[in-house]
Design a protein around this motif. Sequence first.
Motif, PDB file in Angstrom:
ATOM      1  N   GLU A   1     -32.227  -4.131 -22.246  1.00  0.00           N
ATOM      2  CA  GLU A   1     -32.332  -2.960 -21.988  1.00  0.00           C
ATOM      3  C   GLU A   1     -31.148  -1.968 -23.190  1.00  0.00           C
ATOM      4  O   GLU A   1     -30.511  -2.319 -22.846  1.00  0.00           O
TER       5      GLU A   1
ATOM      6  N   ILE B   1     -29.885   1.907 -24.045  1.00  0.00           N
ATOM      7  CA  ILE B   1     -30.064   2.797 -24.527  1.00  0.00           C
ATOM      8  C   ILE B   1     -29.423   3.599 -24.801  1.00  0.00           C
ATOM      9  O   ILE B   1     -27.869   3.075 -24.266  1.00  0.00           O
TER      10      ILE B   1
ATOM     11  N   GLU C   1     -28.749   9.587 -22.810  1.00  0.00           N
ATOM     12  CA  GLU C   1     -29.680   9.194 -22.031  1.00  0.00           C
ATOM     13  C   GLU C   1     -29.040   8.842 -20.846  1.00  0.00           C
ATOM     14  O   GLU C   1     -29.671   8.641 -20.086  1.00  0.00           O
ATOM     15  N   ALA C   2     -28.174   7.980 -20.827  1.00  0.00           N
ATOM     16  CA  ALA C   2     -27.468   7.329 -19.469  1.00  0.00           C
ATOM     17  C   ALA C   2     -27.093   8.578 -19.286  1.00  0.00           C
ATOM     18  O   ALA C   2     -26.803   8.454 -17.805  1.00  0.00           O
TER      19      ALA C   2
ATOM     20  N   ASN D   1     -29.865  10.224 -16.724  1.00  0.00           N
ATOM     21  CA  ASN D   1     -29.658   9.641 -15.753  1.00  0.00           C
ATOM     22  C   ASN D   1     -28.977   8.744 -15.142  1.00  0.00           C
ATOM     23  O   ASN D   1     -29.223   7.782 -14.417  1.00  0.00           O
TER      24      ASN D   1
ATOM     25  N   LEU E   1     -29.633   5.184 -12.593  1.00  0.00           N
ATOM     26  CA  LEU E   1     -29.939   3.985 -13.487  1.00  0.00           C
ATOM     27  C   LEU E   1     -27.783   3.186 -12.783  1.00  0.00           C
ATOM     28  O   LEU E   1     -28.501   1.924 -12.653  1.00  0.00           O
TER      29      LEU E   1
ATOM     30  N   VAL F   1     -27.275  -3.333 -18.561  1.00  0.00           N
ATOM     31  CA  VAL F   1     -27.972  -2.108 -19.801  1.00  0.00           C
ATOM     32  C   VAL F   1     -27.171  -2.200 -20.732  1.00  0.00           C
ATOM     33  O   VAL F   1     -25.580  -1.774 -20.515  1.00  0.00           O
TER      34      VAL F   1
ATOM     35  N   ILE G   1     -25.281   0.329 -23.605  1.00  0.00           N
ATOM     36  CA  ILE G   1     -25.474   1.737 -23.263  1.00  0.00           C
ATOM     37  C   ILE G   1     -25.016   2.138 -25.527  1.00  0.00           C
ATOM     38  O   ILE G   1     -23.388   1.119 -25.276  1.00  0.00           O
TER      39      ILE G   1
END
Length: 75
Positions: free
Chosen positions: A2, A4, A8-9, A12, A16, A28, A30
Amino acid sequence: MEVIPLSEARRNLTSLVSKLSDPRMEPVVISVRGKAKVAMLSVATLEELQEAKYRDQCHKIFDELDALNRSLAHK
């Protein structure tokens, strides 16, 4: 894996971190301005990656030593 955006990180981060605390979760990535910059992963996953890296390095060193020993034995 994923990917992001940083915004957004930031929004959230708590969820996360909670999600990524589970070593079964995929890291994830970033992104900043559309480009992947960092990855977040559990500490357990990081430790596994580091152990694998060091294991590979040790195998290479032992292979080199083995080759050197064989070449010296033939002299």
